[in-house]
Design a protein around this motif. Structure first.
Motif, mmCIF file in Angstrom:
data_model
loop_
_atom_site.group_PDB
_atom_site.id
_atom_site.type_symbol
_atom_site.label_atom_id
_atom_site.label_comp_id
_atom_site.label_asym_id
_atom_site.label_seq_id
_atom_site.Cartn_x
_atom_site.Cartn_y
_atom_site.Cartn_z
ATOM 1 N N GLU A 368 0.828 -1.324 0.026
ATOM 2 C CA GLU A 368 0.035 -0.008 -0.058
ATOM 3 C C GLU A 368 0.921 1.043 -0.023
ATOM 4 N N GLN A 369 1.816 1.300 0.791
ATOM 5 C CA GLN A 369 2.857 2.441 1.087
ATOM 6 C C GLN A 369 3.655 2.860 -0.038
ATOM 7 N N TYR A 370 4.314 1.469 -0.653
ATOM 8 C CA TYR A 370 5.340 1.883 -1.303
ATOM 9 C C TYR A 370 5.025 1.511 -3.124
ATOM 10 N N LEU A 371 3.927 0.802 -3.169
ATOM 11 C CA LEU A 371 3.354 0.658 -4.605
ATOM 12 C C LEU A 371 2.202 1.237 -4.794
ATOM 13 N N ASP A 372 1.816 1.770 -4.093
ATOM 14 C CA ASP A 372 0.358 2.560 -4.223
ATOM 15 C C ASP A 372 -0.838 1.318 -4.134
ATOM 16 N N GLY A 373 -0.493 0.129 -3.577
ATOM 17 C CA GLY A 373 -1.172 -1.021 -3.704
ATOM 18 C C GLY A 373 -1.254 -1.580 -5.132
ATOM 19 N N GLN A 374 -0.654 -1.684 -5.842
ATOM 20 C CA GLN A 374 -0.576 -2.269 -7.212
ATOM 21 C C GLN A 374 0.590 -3.240 -7.239
ATOM 22 N N ILE A 375 0.198 -4.486 -7.651
ATOM 23 C CA ILE A 375 1.273 -5.466 -7.926
ATOM 24 C C ILE A 375 0.613 -6.330 -9.206
ATOM 25 N N ASP A 376 1.845 -7.031 -9.769
ATOM 26 C CA ASP A 376 1.476 -8.065 -10.900
ATOM 27 C C ASP A 376 0.667 -9.218 -10.270
ATOM 28 N N LYS A 377 -0.694 -9.604 -10.559
ATOM 29 C CA LYS A 377 -1.184 -10.721 -9.841
ATOM 30 C C LYS A 377 -0.976 -11.782 -10.658
ATOM 31 N N SER A 378 -0.479 -11.952 -11.650
ATOM 32 C CA SER A 378 -0.043 -12.970 -12.573
ATOM 33 C C SER A 378 0.976 -13.906 -11.788
ATOM 34 N N LEU A 379 1.588 -13.256 -10.709
ATOM 35 C CA LEU A 379 2.661 -14.123 -9.883
ATOM 36 C C LEU A 379 1.843 -15.023 -9.150
ATOM 37 N N PHE A 380 0.623 -14.871 -8.812
ATOM 38 C CA PHE A 380 -0.324 -15.610 -7.864
ATOM 39 C C PHE A 380 -0.615 -17.215 -8.659
ATOM 40 N N LYS A 381 0.204 -18.090 -8.076
ATOM 41 C CA LYS A 381 0.064 -19.412 -8.662
ATOM 42 C C LYS A 381 -1.080 -20.269 -7.985
ATOM 43 N N ASN A 382 -1.637 -21.201 -8.485
ATOM 44 C CA ASN A 382 -2.572 -21.988 -7.911
ATOM 45 C C ASN A 382 -1.896 -23.415 -7.115
ATOM 46 N N GLU A 383 -0.734 -22.960 -6.413
ATOM 47 C CA GLU A 383 0.045 -24.016 -5.836
ATOM 48 C C GLU A 383 -0.181 -24.141 -4.329
ATOM 49 N N THR A 384 -0.025 -25.305 -3.825
ATOM 50 C CA THR A 384 -0.140 -25.391 -2.355
ATOM 51 C C THR A 384 0.924 -26.115 -1.672
ATOM 52 N N ILE A 385 1.108 -26.043 -0.184
ATOM 53 C CA ILE A 385 1.923 -26.723 0.246
ATOM 54 C C ILE A 385 1.459 -27.734 1.445
ATOM 55 N N GLY A 386 1.817 -28.941 1.682
ATOM 56 C CA GLY A 386 1.308 -29.629 2.585
ATOM 57 C C GLY A 386 0.386 -30.844 1.986
ATOM 58 N N TRP A 419 11.783 -1.137 3.465
ATOM 59 C CA TRP A 419 11.881 0.167 3.966
ATOM 60 C C TRP A 419 13.059 0.865 3.594
ATOM 61 N N GLU A 420 14.361 0.396 3.776
ATOM 62 C CA GLU A 420 15.510 0.945 3.364
ATOM 63 C C GLU A 420 15.457 0.986 1.894
ATOM 64 N N LEU A 421 14.927 0.121 0.968
ATOM 65 C CA LEU A 421 15.151 0.370 -0.537
ATOM 66 C C LEU A 421 14.124 1.539 -0.908
ATOM 67 N N ALA A 422 13.171 1.585 -0.222
ATOM 68 C CA ALA A 422 12.016 2.610 -0.329
ATOM 69 C C ALA A 422 12.672 3.968 -0.483
ATOM 70 N N LYS A 423 13.671 4.270 0.338
ATOM 71 C CA LYS A 423 14.103 5.581 0.648
ATOM 72 C C LYS A 423 15.117 5.905 -0.650
ATOM 73 N N THR A 424 15.448 4.919 -1.557
ATOM 74 C CA THR A 424 16.223 5.131 -2.871
ATOM 75 C C THR A 424 15.381 5.116 -4.062
ATOM 76 N N PRO A 425 15.148 6.005 -4.885
ATOM 77 C CA PRO A 425 14.348 6.023 -5.778
ATOM 78 C C PRO A 425 14.844 4.964 -7.002
ATOM 79 N N ALA A 426 16.233 4.981 -7.178
ATOM 80 C CA ALA A 426 16.654 3.800 -8.072
ATOM 81 C C ALA A 426 16.282 2.742 -7.799
ATOM 82 N N ALA A 427 15.905 2.291 -6.522
ATOM 83 C CA ALA A 427 15.770 0.814 -6.176
ATOM 84 C C ALA A 427 14.397 0.421 -6.256
ATOM 85 N N LYS A 428 13.686 1.433 -6.931
ATOM 86 C CA LYS A 428 12.159 1.089 -6.897
ATOM 87 C C LYS A 428 11.787 -0.280 -7.565
ATOM 88 N N GLU A 429 12.466 -0.629 -8.816
ATOM 89 C CA GLU A 429 12.167 -2.030 -9.427
ATOM 90 C C GLU A 429 12.414 -3.403 -8.391
#
Ligand code: MSP
Length: 481
Positions: A368-386, A419-429
């Motif tokens: 919410e804070q660093y990416l304005d709540g936006q992420i790539d949801k295609s990373l969510f896989k239908n995988e389980t553990i256990g 939170w450290e990376l968030a201080k450096t604009p170059a580390a956004k990716e």
């Protein structure tokens, strides 16, 4: 009968209604619920059948009813309802709740008895012996301690009756063979060996009726109205009467049972008498899974000791999801253990507040804070553990595996310090990659928790799949005061 692989039939014992549900009954029922939910997600809702219910006939229940000054039917209506209520509270999703006072059940039991008689496996005889009402079985002199049944601390009653008998002893060699060939599955191995030991010692024929003069609360023997059906014949039959034996669609689809759960207190009835009845009826044999009988703070749980824990109290304190987690994560299926309720608050704070709850908060908060709540949801896989552990009924172990991932994911946050990376604009990716990885882990954790904590699992998945991810306004697991 053809091999049925794409269906799953699971049963719990049907519980006696002489007493209210306690945490022991809850354990078996929660285990069944987890397996049913797991298989529903694997093979589809329609292919899973989860049966539980109440065992309502016999001397023990009649005695409890008389003590309350109620007639047996009114009494069983009341107590049976308290089991249903407890399962609603625990969010148990069964397909059928059978009562042995159901009309359909009684009719089918009558049919089963007639068949057993026609097949020549019943005979009439005299019985003299000691009967323990608490156990609802005949007990040997040698099993008594100070003249009392050690499990119920009560003197058995002396009986001399004319009864009908089932030729159990004749079936023993066939049962042994079925166990050895794997047609009758008894898990775990130690219990299977115990049963083989019992067979070796020899087991007497069993009386399947009681004089209606001494036990009036039961199903009539169809051909002899001086006799009532022995409560265990009535009770064991429930596993097939519930499916509409012999012609019901459910019976054709679901029998034999894939998992019949119980504790070792009722091992003999299920591993000897039950298979013998099924063999007499020419039916295929089920798989029996036996767990430990656990104690509470070192003592047997009982009404008289006053140390019975109601699952409702646990639900009130922790909610259904956490109550189920605390019960299942305490000990491995099959082991004899002691429930340590005094450890529940610490376990709750460590695993749920600081573990899972904290992980959800941190991950969603940073997105919410660093990416304005936006992420790539295609990373969510239908995988389980256990999954493998669940299939082997290793619930504690499955939960440990899931919690290890929770711990590692929390550890990853500490290590990467977003939170450290968030201080450096170059580390956004770099920051985005880390947060998306964390979210993907959390998604997998939530999916894996579905059989155990269905509501929480759904809630976490909902939070993660919103267009704009936000930290939950209230923590999912509030800290205990
Ligand atoms: N009515 C019979 C079962 C008939 S099944 C055809 C009966 N009822 S019971 O109410 O006594 O339930 C016994 C079962 O409840 C155990 O086998 C187990 O599944 C569960 N448990 C009851 N107390 C328990 C513990 N203390 N520990 C573990 N399981 C317990 O027997």
């Amino acid at each position: 009968m053809k091999d049925k692989t794409n269906k799953f039939y699971i049963t719990t014992p049907i519980y006696y209604v002489n007493d209210k549900p306690h945490i022991g009954h809850a354990y078996t029922t929660i285990v069944a619920d987890v397996l049913a939910r797991f298989y529903r997600s694997q093979i589809g809702e329609d292919n899973v059948y989860f049966l539980t219910g109440t065992d309502e006939h016999g001397a023990k229940v009649a005695e409890a009813a008389a003590k309350e000054g109620l007639d047996p039917q009114a009494f069983t209506d009341k107590v049976s309802q308290s089991f249903k209520d407890a399962w609603v509270n625990l969010d148990i999703k069964y397909d059928r709740f059978i009562r042995t006072t159901d009309k359909q059940h009684k009719e089918i039991v009558t049919n089963i008895l007639n068949q057993l008689k026609d097949k020549g496996v019943l005979y009439e005889g005299d019985y003299s012996g000691l009967y323990c009402i608490g156990c609802e079985k005949f007990i040997l002199e040698s099993e008594l301690v100070d003249g009392k049944c050690p499990d119920h601390n009560k003197e058995p009653e002396k009986l001399f009756e004319k009864n009908w008998f089932f030729k159990l002893s004749e079936f023993l060699p066939k049962i042994k063979q079925a166990i050895e060939s794997g047609d009758l599955v008894i898990y775990p191995e130690t219990r299977k060996n115990e049963v083989l030991g019992l067979i070796k010692q020899g087991v007497a024929d069993i009386s399947i009726s009681r004089s209606a003069k001494s036990v009036s609360w039961g199903i009539d023997l169809p051909w002899d109205d001086s006799q009532k059906t022995y409560v265990w014949i009535d009770a064991l039959s429930n596993y097939i009467t519930a499916l509409g034996y012999p012609d019901g669609e459910n019976f054709k689809k679901f029998w034999p049972a894939d998992v019949q759960l119980m504790a070792l207190d009722i091992l003999k009835f299920h591993t000897l008498l039950w298979p013998a009845i099924l063999m007499a009826l020419d039916l295929p044999l089920p798989k029996l899974y036996i767990h430990g009988h656990f104690t509470l703070d070192g003592k047997k749980m009982s009404k008289s000791l006053g140390n019975v824990i109601s699952p409702n109290d646990l639900v009130e304190k922790y909610g259904s999801e956490v109550a189920k987690y605390l019960i299942l994560s305490q000990f491995s299926f099959g082991s004899e253990s002691d429930i340590k309720v005094e450890e529940f608050p610490n376990k709750y704070n460590a695993d749920l507040v600081n573990g899972l709850g904290n992980l959800v908060n941190r991950v969603t908060n940073m997105i919410e804070q660093y990416l304005d709540g936006q992420i790539d949801k295609s990373l969510f896989k239908n995988e389980t553990i256990g999954d493998e552990e669940i299939k082997q009924l290793k619930f504690k172990e499955a939960l440990s595996t899931i919690w290890l991932i929770i711990q590692n994911t929390n550890g990853m946050i500490e290590k990467e310090k977003p939170w450290e990376l968030a201080k450096t604009p170059a580390a956004k990716e770099e920051l985005r990659v880390i947060l998306e990885t964390l979210a993907a882990h959390l998604y997998k954790i939530a999916l894996s928790l579905e059989p155990f904590m269905p509501k929480m699992s759904k809630e976490i998945i909902r939070i993660l799949t919103e267009d704009k991810i936000k930290k939950p306004e209230q923590p999912l697991f509030p800290r205990l005061q």
